[in-house]
Design a protein around this motif. Sequence first.
Motif, PDB file in Angstrom:
ATOM      1  N   ILE A 202       0.860  -1.184   0.000  1.00 28.00           N
ATOM      2  CA  ILE A 202       0.000   0.000   0.000  1.00 28.00           C
ATOM      3  C   ILE A 202       0.895   1.233   0.000  1.00 28.00           C
ATOM      4  O   ILE A 202       1.749   1.394   0.880  1.00 28.00           O
ATOM      5  N   THR A 203       0.717   2.117  -1.000  1.00 28.28           N
ATOM      6  CA  THR A 203       1.544   3.323  -1.091  1.00 28.28           C
ATOM      7  C   THR A 203       0.726   4.601  -0.926  1.00 28.28           C
ATOM      8  O   THR A 203       1.302   5.680  -0.720  1.00 28.28           O
ATOM      9  N   GLY A 204      -0.591   4.522  -1.031  1.00 25.10           N
ATOM     10  CA  GLY A 204      -1.432   5.696  -0.866  1.00 25.10           C
ATOM     11  C   GLY A 204      -2.852   5.304  -0.561  1.00 25.10           C
ATOM     12  O   GLY A 204      -3.276   4.166  -0.825  1.00 25.10           O
ATOM     13  N   ALA A 205      -3.596   6.245   0.002  1.00 22.34           N
ATOM     14  CA  ALA A 205      -4.995   5.956   0.355  1.00 22.34           C
ATOM     15  C   ALA A 205      -5.800   7.235   0.374  1.00 22.34           C
ATOM     16  O   ALA A 205      -5.290   8.305   0.721  1.00 22.34           O
ATOM     17  N   THR A 206      -7.056   7.112  -0.006  1.00 25.66           N
ATOM     18  CA  THR A 206      -8.031   8.184   0.152  1.00 25.66           C
ATOM     19  C   THR A 206      -8.976   7.786   1.272  1.00 25.66           C
ATOM     20  O   THR A 206      -9.554   6.695   1.240  1.00 25.66           O
ATOM     21  N   LEU A 207      -9.103   8.657   2.256  1.00 24.15           N
ATOM     22  CA  LEU A 207      -9.786   8.333   3.499  1.00 24.15           C
ATOM     23  C   LEU A 207     -10.976   9.255   3.737  1.00 24.15           C
ATOM     24  O   LEU A 207     -10.977  10.412   3.303  1.00 24.15           O
ATOM     25  N   LYS A 208     -11.953   8.756   4.447  1.00 22.48           N
ATOM     26  CA  LYS A 208     -13.152   9.540   4.755  1.00 22.48           C
ATOM     27  C   LYS A 208     -12.880  10.550   5.875  1.00 22.48           C
ATOM     28  O   LYS A 208     -12.199  10.237   6.859  1.00 22.48           O
ATOM     29  N   LEU A 209     -13.453  11.729   5.730  1.00 25.20           N
ATOM     30  CA  LEU A 209     -13.437  12.739   6.775  1.00 25.20           C
ATOM     31  C   LEU A 209     -14.863  12.987   7.272  1.00 25.20           C
ATOM     32  O   LEU A 209     -15.837  12.672   6.584  1.00 25.20           O
ATOM     33  N   PHE A 210     -14.949  13.561   8.456  1.00 33.24           N
ATOM     34  CA  PHE A 210     -16.246  13.818   9.078  1.00 33.24           C
ATOM     35  C   PHE A 210     -16.243  15.209   9.690  1.00 33.24           C
ATOM     36  O   PHE A 210     -15.206  15.839   9.862  1.00 33.24           O
ATOM     37  N   ALA A 211     -17.429  15.669  10.038  1.00 31.18           N
ATOM     38  CA  ALA A 211     -17.542  16.939  10.751  1.00 31.18           C
ATOM     39  C   ALA A 211     -16.855  16.832  12.108  1.00 31.18           C
ATOM     40  O   ALA A 211     -16.934  15.795  12.775  1.00 31.18           O
ATOM     41  N   GLN A 212     -16.179  17.906  12.516  1.00 36.44           N
ATOM     42  CA  GLN A 212     -15.566  17.910  13.835  1.00 36.44           C
ATOM     43  C   GLN A 212     -16.638  18.026  14.912  1.00 36.44           C
ATOM     44  O   GLN A 212     -17.597  18.792  14.761  1.00 36.44           O
ATOM     45  N   PRO A 213     -16.498  17.290  15.997  1.00 34.19           N
ATOM     46  CA  PRO A 213     -17.456  17.441  17.096  1.00 34.19           C
ATOM     47  C   PRO A 213     -17.394  18.858  17.666  1.00 34.19           C
ATOM     48  O   PRO A 213     -16.308  19.392  17.911  1.00 34.19           O
ATOM     49  N   GLN A 214     -18.552  19.449  17.869  1.00 36.65           N
ATOM     50  CA  GLN A 214     -18.629  20.760  18.495  1.00 36.65           C
ATOM     51  C   GLN A 214     -18.989  20.649  19.979  1.00 36.65           C
ATOM     52  O   GLN A 214     -18.818  21.608  20.730  1.00 36.65           O
ATOM     53  N   THR A 215     -19.473  19.484  20.363  1.00 37.07           N
ATOM     54  CA  THR A 215     -19.819  19.227  21.759  1.00 37.07           C
ATOM     55  C   THR A 215     -19.322  17.837  22.130  1.00 37.07           C
ATOM     56  O   THR A 215     -19.560  16.879  21.395  1.00 37.07           O
ATOM     57  N   THR A 216     -18.644  17.741  23.254  1.00 39.17           N
ATOM     58  CA  THR A 216     -18.188  16.443  23.760  1.00 39.17           C
ATOM     59  C   THR A 216     -18.477  16.366  25.252  1.00 39.17           C
ATOM     60  O   THR A 216     -18.131  17.286  26.002  1.00 39.17           O
ATOM     61  N   GLU A 217     -19.101  15.294  25.654  1.00 38.93           N
ATOM     62  CA  GLU A 217     -19.350  15.043  27.075  1.00 38.93           C
ATOM     63  C   GLU A 217     -18.753  13.685  27.431  1.00 38.93           C
ATOM     64  O   GLU A 217     -18.952  12.703  26.709  1.00 38.93           O
ATOM     65  N   THR A 218     -18.028  13.653  28.538  1.00 39.39           N
ATOM     66  CA  THR A 218     -17.313  12.444  28.949  1.00 39.39           C
ATOM     67  C   THR A 218     -17.741  12.039  30.351  1.00 39.39           C
ATOM     68  O   THR A 218     -17.858  12.888  31.240  1.00 39.39           O
ATOM     69  N   ALA A 219     -17.990  10.754  30.526  1.00 39.68           N
ATOM     70  CA  ALA A 219     -18.392  10.239  31.844  1.00 39.68           C
ATOM     71  C   ALA A 219     -17.592   8.991  32.180  1.00 39.68           C
ATOM     72  O   ALA A 219     -17.247   8.201  31.297  1.00 39.68           O
ATOM     73  N   TRP A 220     -17.324   8.839  33.471  1.00 39.53           N
ATOM     74  CA  TRP A 220     -16.702   7.623  34.015  1.00 39.53           C
ATOM     75  C   TRP A 220     -17.724   6.995  34.953  1.00 39.53           C
ATOM     76  O   TRP A 220     -18.185   7.637  35.895  1.00 39.53           O
ATOM     77  N   VAL A 221     -18.091   5.758  34.680  1.00 37.68           N
ATOM     78  CA  VAL A 221     -19.175   5.105  35.419  1.00 37.68           C
ATOM     79  C   VAL A 221     -18.651   3.816  36.048  1.00 37.68           C
ATOM     80  O   VAL A 221     -18.056   2.975  35.360  1.00 37.68           O
ATOM     81  N   GLY A 222     -18.875   3.662  37.334  1.00 41.29           N
ATOM     82  CA  GLY A 222     -18.510   2.431  38.014  1.00 41.29           C
ATOM     83  C   GLY A 222     -19.674   1.461  38.045  1.00 41.29           C
ATOM     84  O   GLY A 222     -20.819   1.844  38.326  1.00 41.29           O
TER      85      GLY A 222
END
Length: 457
Positions: A202-222
């Motif tokens: 493999i010497t090259g590739a065309t890859l998919k892009l997406f919209a950047q997240p404008q909101t991110t929420e992160t949770a840690w759950v036990g």
Amino acid sequence: MTGQDLKQALAAFLSESEIVADGQPFLIDQRRRYTGKADAVVQPDSVEKVQALMRFCFEHGIAVTPQGGNTGLCGAAVPDGGVLLNLSRLNRIRSVDLADNAITVDAGAVLQNVQQAAAAAGRLFPLSLASEGSCQIGGNIACNAGGLNVLRYGTMRDLVLGLEVVLPDGGLMSHLQPLHKNTTGYDLRHLFIGSEGTLGIITGATLKLFAQPQTTETAWVGVETIEQAVRLLTLMQGRFAERLCSFELVSRFALTLSSAFSRLSVPVEAEWHVLLDLTDSVARDDLGELLAEFLFECGFENAVLAQSETERLNLWTLRENISASQRQLGASIKHDIAVPIARVAEFVDRCAPALQAAFADIQIVVFGHLGDGSLHYNTFLPEVLGNEVYQYEDAVNALVYEHVLACGGTIAAEHGIGQVKNQWLPRVRSEAEIALMRAVKAQLDPHNILNANKLLP
């Protein structure tokens, strides 16, 4: 042909700087488990030179081992003679196409550089791995890498629109147009995704892009059981749909190691832990409140929601430092496995007692991507800290893979097969499937010069 004769022959189409003088650092894998040998180590700076190299090696029956960032964990990029072809000099970002949400890059482009190029254009390339600062796109494609965001965006196979591949005889297959639909016969790119360098370079590739997240929420759950974690996943998918981007599972032992290594407090006390991200491409200020209300309503109150970017990064540091933190336990026998999500708990509950019965003091570090059913299941024998632990690998693997297969799983989820697991391939692929793989290999590489003795048993 001696090594010196080979280098002299290669000098006819490679410059002096493209023939590496001291190739020894390229011959050792990241885990320092394998040390290979090569008559020449080369770093061509153009696709045309890769073609010239393959034409020469095809004509003379010289083995070629392709290598990217050499971050693999299965020994697939370690040579056994012949030419080691390192693609690091093919590292351009060729183009960004916003109309098609696509980026075209050289195979040697470092993943992090691709992420940054996408971000500079206001887009997201979602593949995210612990080794993203050094792994390369060609290697990511060759092993069909997954990482943290498979739940929302899929594996590398889902992110590739087109490929450029140098075939074993030096021919070029190039389809880099960012076509989102194309039904003209067999889609041959999928032969090379996950082929671990056994069918083409493999010497090259065309890859998919997406919209950047404008909101991110992160949770840690036990949670106290994996079954509870799976229930949370199911409920989250029903409520938040595609906004659920990452859903990671961490055992108490894995968190304890990472907490000490990272010098960060354990977020909550529990037997098992879930780290999850919700993202939205639209800016909104209610997603965190909705997440908190949802967790409370569903009975998952043993949770922490990140209140700042620093807190969010600290939670992810605890997850990402697990691999580094476990090195204090010594060399490990690693397993990169996947089972149906509904059977993850069954696998963990049954496999650990079997291992402990055979190896009384064994330590097991469990973590991974519960959102797609894949786990890093790493085992340590405390009395054996160095690479001599691999003398027990067959016995440990036999027990782990027995339970993986009993749960309808696979022995390789994203790291590949390489030379570590190729003897196990007949347990997960039928005779007919392996015969078909060999037929494809023989058609493309009749002299078996390309990454021989990797992947296939």
